[in-house]
Design a protein around this motif. Structure first.
Motif, PDB file in Angstrom:
ATOM      1  N   THR A 160       0.827  -1.213   0.000  1.00 14.39           N
ATOM      2  CA  THR A 160       0.000   0.000   0.000  1.00 14.39           C
ATOM      3  C   THR A 160       0.860   1.261   0.000  1.00 14.39           C
ATOM      4  O   THR A 160       0.338   2.369   0.118  1.00 14.39           O
ATOM      5  CB  THR A 160      -0.934   0.024   1.232  1.00 14.39           C
ATOM      6  OG1 THR A 160      -0.139   0.048   2.421  1.00 14.39           O
ATOM      7  CG2 THR A 160      -1.835  -1.202   1.258  1.00 14.39           C
ATOM      8  N   ALA A 201      -2.269  -6.658  -1.189  1.00 14.76           N
ATOM      9  CA  ALA A 201      -1.461  -5.564  -0.665  1.00 14.76           C
ATOM     10  C   ALA A 201      -1.454  -5.663   0.850  1.00 14.76           C
ATOM     11  O   ALA A 201      -2.388  -5.221   1.517  1.00 14.76           O
ATOM     12  CB  ALA A 201      -2.021  -4.219  -1.114  1.00 14.76           C
ATOM     13  N   VAL A 259      -6.562  -5.347  -0.364  1.00 20.06           N
ATOM     14  CA  VAL A 259      -5.769  -4.751   0.710  1.00 20.06           C
ATOM     15  C   VAL A 259      -6.063  -5.496   2.006  1.00 20.06           C
ATOM     16  O   VAL A 259      -7.222  -5.616   2.414  1.00 20.06           O
ATOM     17  CB  VAL A 259      -6.085  -3.254   0.873  1.00 20.06           C
ATOM     18  CG1 VAL A 259      -5.311  -2.669   2.051  1.00 20.06           C
ATOM     19  CG2 VAL A 259      -5.763  -2.496  -0.410  1.00 20.06           C
ATOM     20  N   ASP A 261      -4.868  -5.092   5.605  1.00 18.46           N
ATOM     21  CA  ASP A 261      -4.061  -4.231   6.477  1.00 18.46           C
ATOM     22  C   ASP A 261      -4.799  -3.770   7.730  1.00 18.46           C
ATOM     23  O   ASP A 261      -4.370  -2.817   8.379  1.00 18.46           O
ATOM     24  CB  ASP A 261      -3.556  -3.013   5.701  1.00 18.46           C
ATOM     25  CG  ASP A 261      -4.654  -2.000   5.418  1.00 18.46           C
ATOM     26  OD1 ASP A 261      -5.853  -2.359   5.518  1.00 18.46           O
ATOM     27  OD2 ASP A 261      -4.316  -0.841   5.114  1.00 18.46           O
ATOM     28  N   VAL A 265      -5.100   1.542   5.830  1.00 20.45           N
ATOM     29  CA  VAL A 265      -5.015   2.345   4.614  1.00 20.45           C
ATOM     30  C   VAL A 265      -5.861   3.611   4.727  1.00 20.45           C
ATOM     31  O   VAL A 265      -5.620   4.611   4.036  1.00 20.45           O
ATOM     32  CB  VAL A 265      -5.435   1.506   3.382  1.00 20.45           C
ATOM     33  CG1 VAL A 265      -6.923   1.217   3.394  1.00 20.45           C
ATOM     34  CG2 VAL A 265      -5.028   2.180   2.084  1.00 20.45           C
TER      35      VAL A 265
END
Length: 293
Positions: A160, A201, A259, A261, A265
């Motif tokens: 990211t 990501a 993504v 995470d 983000v």
């Protein structure tokens, strides 16, 4: 004040069918360590066989032996340098000789270090781009014909970093942006052959070289403040996402970036003091022992 809640990372075998990848073969660059090792181990526990790729042949053979013993499946070491396509072609040949096919490809070889642009030499920038972006392209070219035959899948381990202008991360940001674009083009060009291409990501994942390099020393609590899910990611989090994207449940998903995470983000910003970290870079070098100046 109410206490925050933290979901735990769940092993794949707690969720997915044990033989979901029976008779599948996965070819993994960067598979000898870190996130890609963990993803490979999970796929093997779910039935897959694996060929892992890396430059250090001795370390790679040790990793393959460990994977085989831990999973009761089979992993082989296929040494190669992703910057040199002829070595990847040889690794693919070894894989086909051993297993007869390639169903899944994980493009996970990567290079990274902390460096402001003024401390980043052209050679250092080129090295990161060659490993991350050229290495992904070379892996795709070396495996493409086999993956078309199996109507298989590509999974690229992205990042990211490039979603904002992150200080001290120009080289990997540029490289991973290219990986994302390459994956999308691959999805379009190979879709008619039944081939899918997606990216994961990851956010900060505990126990990885990336986390060790990117988190300023002594700033773990500060980093948690950027994470809505209130914990550092675990390798199981990435492995579970990979299982889903390789599975038939994702058969209509291609050209996408997942993504993983913990929601961080949505708190985009540098882990370094700004603008001090770009106005006086040397004052912050001690926070990142492996950084370049």
């Amino acid at each position: 004040m109410a206490e925050s809640y933290k979901h735990r990372a769940v092993p794949a075998l707690d969720v997915f069918k044990p033989d979901i990848f029976k008779d599948k073969v996965v070819f993994v660059t960067g598979g000898g360590s870190g996130i890609c090792y963990a993803v490979t181990e999970t796929l093997m526990r779910l039935g897959a066989k694996a060929a892992i790729v890396g430059r250090n042949a001795e370390r790679l053979r040790g990793a393959a032996d460990s994977l085989s013993k831990a999973t009761q499946s089979q992993a082989i070491a296929t040494p190669a340098d992703v910057r040199k396509i002829e070595t990847l072609q040889h690794a693919v040949k070894q894989t086909i000789e051993q297993f007869g096919k390639i169903d899944f490809v994980i493009c996970g070889a990567a290079g990274n270090f902390m460096a402001p642009i003024e401390g980043l030499s052209p050679n250092a920038f080129r090295t990161v781009v060659e490993i991350d972006l050229l290495g992904t392209f070379n892996t795709v070219r070396a495996t493409m014909e086999e993956v078309k035959k199996s109507h298989g899948n590509y999974l690229h381990i992205s990042a990211t970093l490039h979603y904002s202008g992150l200080p001290w991360q120009a080289a990997p940001s540029a490289a991973k942006a290219g990986v994302d674009a390459l994956s999308a083009a691959l999805a379009v060009e190979l879709g008619p052959y039944g081939v899918r291409s997606n990216c994961i990501a990851p956010g900060l994942i505990a126990g990885t070289e990336g986390a060790d390099r990117l988190v300023p020393q002594g700033q773990d609590e500060m980093v948690l403040g950027f994470m809505p899910m209130q914990r550092i990611g675990q390798k199981d989090d990435i492995a579970n996402a990979a299982v889903y994207l390789f599975s038939e449940a994702a058969s209509w998903i291609t050209g996408q970036i997942l993504v993983v995470d913990g929601g961080s983000v949505h708190f985009r910003g540098p882990f370094l003091p700004y603008p001090d970290s770009v106005l006086d870079t040397k004052s912050f070098k001690s926070l990142f022992p492996g950084s370049k100046m």
